[in-house]
Design an enzyme around this catalytic site. Structure first.
Site, PDB file in Angstrom:
ATOM      1  N   ASN A   1       2.576   4.627  18.496  1.00  0.00           N
ATOM      2  CA  ASN A   1       1.248   4.326  17.964  1.00  0.00           C
ATOM      3  C   ASN A   1       0.312   5.533  17.915  1.00  0.00           C
ATOM      4  OD1 ASN A   1      -1.298   2.577  17.549  1.00  0.00           O
ATOM      5  ND2 ASN A   1      -1.674   3.587  19.509  1.00  0.00           N
TER       6      ASN A   1
ATOM      7  N   SER B   1       0.366   3.208   8.194  1.00  0.00           N
ATOM      8  CA  SER B   1      -0.972   2.956   7.658  1.00  0.00           C
ATOM      9  C   SER B   1      -0.816   2.557   6.210  1.00  0.00           C
ATOM     10  CB  SER B   1      -1.829   4.221   7.745  1.00  0.00           C
ATOM     11  OG  SER B   1      -2.989   4.116   6.923  1.00  0.00           O
TER      12      SER B   1
ATOM     13  N   TYR C   1      -2.554  13.094   6.416  1.00  0.00           N
ATOM     14  CA  TYR C   1      -2.391  11.839   7.159  1.00  0.00           C
ATOM     15  C   TYR C   1      -1.532  10.862   6.355  1.00  0.00           C
ATOM     16  CZ  TYR C   1      -3.724   7.550   9.666  1.00  0.00           C
ATOM     17  OH  TYR C   1      -3.700   6.377  10.373  1.00  0.00           O
TER      18      TYR C   1
ATOM     19  N   ALA D   1       0.644  11.540   4.028  1.00  0.00           N
ATOM     20  CA  ALA D   1       2.018  12.046   3.958  1.00  0.00           C
ATOM     21  C   ALA D   1       2.772  11.755   5.252  1.00  0.00           C
ATOM     22  CB  ALA D   1       2.006  13.542   3.677  1.00  0.00           C
TER      23      ALA D   1
ATOM     24  N   LYS E   1       2.181   9.320   7.412  1.00  0.00           N
ATOM     25  CA  LYS E   1       2.426   7.889   7.545  1.00  0.00           C
ATOM     26  C   LYS E   1       3.488   7.411   6.544  1.00  0.00           C
ATOM     27  CE  LYS E   1      -0.292   7.131  10.988  1.00  0.00           C
ATOM     28  NZ  LYS E   1       0.286   6.789  12.312  1.00  0.00           N
TER      29      LYS E   1
END
Length: 242
Positions: A86, A138, A151, A153, A155
């Site tokens: 996470n 996400s 970010y 890329a 996820k």
């Protein structure tokens, strides 16, 4: 005793996942990087409700720190049955304005960190022919977001990592799934203005943003025997916004 490790478990989605997994009988290893007070608070909430939880500090992008943390978890709680990848960091801004160091940091935490944690959790799971890995992506990993290019890329990489790993580990009895949250009321989204939040609510068919508990309950479900025939999937917890 079944043990669940939640990285970034001190706040937001990680804290909610830790509490939900504890309700399902897991002893929870709550990982944190800096905020020991928040991590301890999550553990107190769990133990006061009759559960088992301990805090474990590590920067998940640091291999040596991960080696120490996994060894400490094994010694204190036992082998990890469920891994929830996470922990994550965000950056809002144009790609060309990001330093190389900022790009590397996002990649190291959001993508490499999940891979490094998984690499350390898998051997015991293979030995037992049982285990669950849940990666947190996400909605931007599904559709991309302007001003959150790196970010997004990372996820998207988490989603691909999930699908490939599920095929690799399925014969060993290990399930690998991905939860892809939409707009959730967490510290990561605290910079959004009230106006922006209102607009996002209007764009969401359920007319609200999500809560950490919404995502935590999805994680607990995927960890349970009720999801025993689910692997390689991306579960979008987004209120229908995409």
């Amino acid at each position: 005793m079944n043990v669940a490790l939640v990285t970034g478990g001190s706040r937001g989605i990680g804290a909610a996942a830790s509490k939900e997994l504890a309700k399902h009988g897991y002893a929870v290893a709550v990982n944190y990087k800096l905020n020991s007070e928040a991590a301890e608070s999550v553990c107190r909430d769990i133990t006061e409700s009759g559960g088992i939880a301990e805090v474990f500090q590590a920067d998940i992008s640091d291999s040596d720190a991960l080696d120490r943390m996994f060894s400490d978890i094994h010694s204190s709680l036992g082998e990890i049955s469920v891994l929830v990848n996470n922990a994550g960091v965000s950056y809002i801004g144009l790609l060309q304005d990001m330093s190389d160091e900022e790009i590397k940091n996002l990649s190291d935490v959001n993508l490499m960190g999940a891979m490094l944690c998984t690499k350390r959790a898998v051997p015991d799971m293979i030995k037992r022919h049982d285990g669950v890995i849940i990666n947190i992506a996400s909605m931007w990993g599904e559709v991309g977001a302007s001003c959150e290019v790196v970010y997004s890329a990372c996820k998207a990489g988490i989603i691909g990592f999930t699908k490939a790993l599920a095929k690799e580990l399925g014969p060993s009895g290990i399930r690998v799934n991905c939860v892809s949250p939409g707009v959730i009321d967490t510290d990561m989204n605290s910079e959004l203005t009230d106006e922006t939040i209102s607009e996002l609510c209007e764009e969401t068919p359920l007319l609200r943003i999500g809560t950490p508990s919404d995502v935590g309950k999805s994680i607990a479900f995927l960890a349970s025997e009720e999801a025993s025939f689910i692997t390689g999937q991306t579960v979008s917890v987004n209120g229908g916004i995409i």
